[in-house]
Design a protein around this motif. Structure first.
Motif: not given
Length: 295
Positions: A3-4, A6-11, A14-19, A238-241
């Motif tokens: 969660v932490t 994903l909240e800082a993900s800009r696009d 980055e979200t795909d890299s975090i997941l 991650c669904h909200t992001v």
């Protein structure tokens, strides 16, 4: 932690890299095997482990039968005699006894019966697996099941098309720039579409992402990032992001390149592979002539 980050993900990148990093961390924690070699180039990985073990037993039994037949025919080389002694290890059979020929014949017949039993086991398991897959496919995709029953896919038979010719053929279709002439028909289409009302703005919600993820097959081939759908089902946070970032991409009318990039594997589904390119060339020529006459 997810969660932490994903909240800082800009696009979406980055979200795909975090997941992907979260999925890799889970695999290391539970001790799961992670493959970094990509898609398998052959079909050996598709063979179950139990079948490989039985096939290895059959191969060893056939090799032993060959050695026993050679020894029974009078070939007394040291390597063959050593193998025969190992075949009768733990029994009261001696190679110097007078009825050794009969014992060899009995041993050969016993190995042949074992090979037949192993072969029947493979066929029985294969038929059961086929029935299970057909039942599952009937529930999920009946059209695909009926197509497979009417024309089963032929894999590994017949000559394959030449790789250089295949690359040259598809490169000529997709890699060479072509200037198309729009023609007067585009003006007619534009005038006919002028009265069409504008579509309502699309709003991507959390429920939209959740429904799309729930309908996605778990082990369908992933994109270039290698992230399967079951990870998106597990990482619910991650669904909200994803909903927010997909909405931003839609509003900006731009999507990252790796969402539009993939790998295409040419899999011929017919035995007449050599005539495939000739038929496709003929169809393209006919289609081109018809389009020219229409314009």
């Amino acid at each position: 932690m997810l969660v932490t980050y994903l909240e800082a993900s800009r696009d979406l990148r980055e979200t795909d890299s975090i997941l992907f990093g979260a999925a890799l961390a889970v695999c290391h924690i539970i001790g799961a095997k992670v493959s970094t070699s990509g898609r398998a180039s052959d079909q050996s990985s598709a063979i179950p482990a139990w079948r490989r073990r039985i096939e290895e037993r059959i191969a060893k039994a056939r090799a032993l039968i060959g050695r026993l037949i050679c020894y029974r025919s009078g070939n007394n080389r040291s390597t063959i005699e050593r193998t025969v002694r190992m075949a009768f290890a733990g029994t009261n059979v001696s190679l110097s006894q007078p009825d050794i020929t009969q014992k060899l014949t009995e041993r050969i017949d016993d190995l042949k019966q074992r090979i037949a039993a192993w072969g029947k086991r493979i066929r029985r398991y294969t038929e059961r697996s086929t029935r299970f897959n057909q039942n599952h496919l009937f529930q999920s995709d009946q059209k695909r099941l009926y197509e497979s029953l009417e024309r089963p896919m032929v894999i590994g038979t017949g000559p394959a098309p030449n790789q250089a010719d295949t690359i040259a053929f598809w490169r000529g279709l997709w890699s060479e720039p072509v200037n198309h002439s729009e023609g007067p028909c585009t003006e007619v289409v534009a005038s006919q579409c002028a009265s069409i009302t504008t579509m309502y703005p699309v709003i991507i919600t959390l429920d939209d992402v959740a429904k799309a993820v729930s309908r996605a097959p778990n082990w369908k081939s992933p994109g270039i990032d290698g992230l399967h759908h079951h990870w998106l089902k597990g990482f619910v946070v991650c669904h909200t992001v994803l909903a927010r970032q997909f909405q931003e991409a839609l509003n900006q009318k731009s999507l990252l390149s790796f969402f539009k990039t993939g790998i295409t594997h040419l899999v011929p589904k017919d035995q007449a592979l050599q005539s495939w390119h000739a038929i496709l060339d003929k169809n393209l020529i006919i289609t081109s002539n018809i389009s020219t006459m229409h314009l």
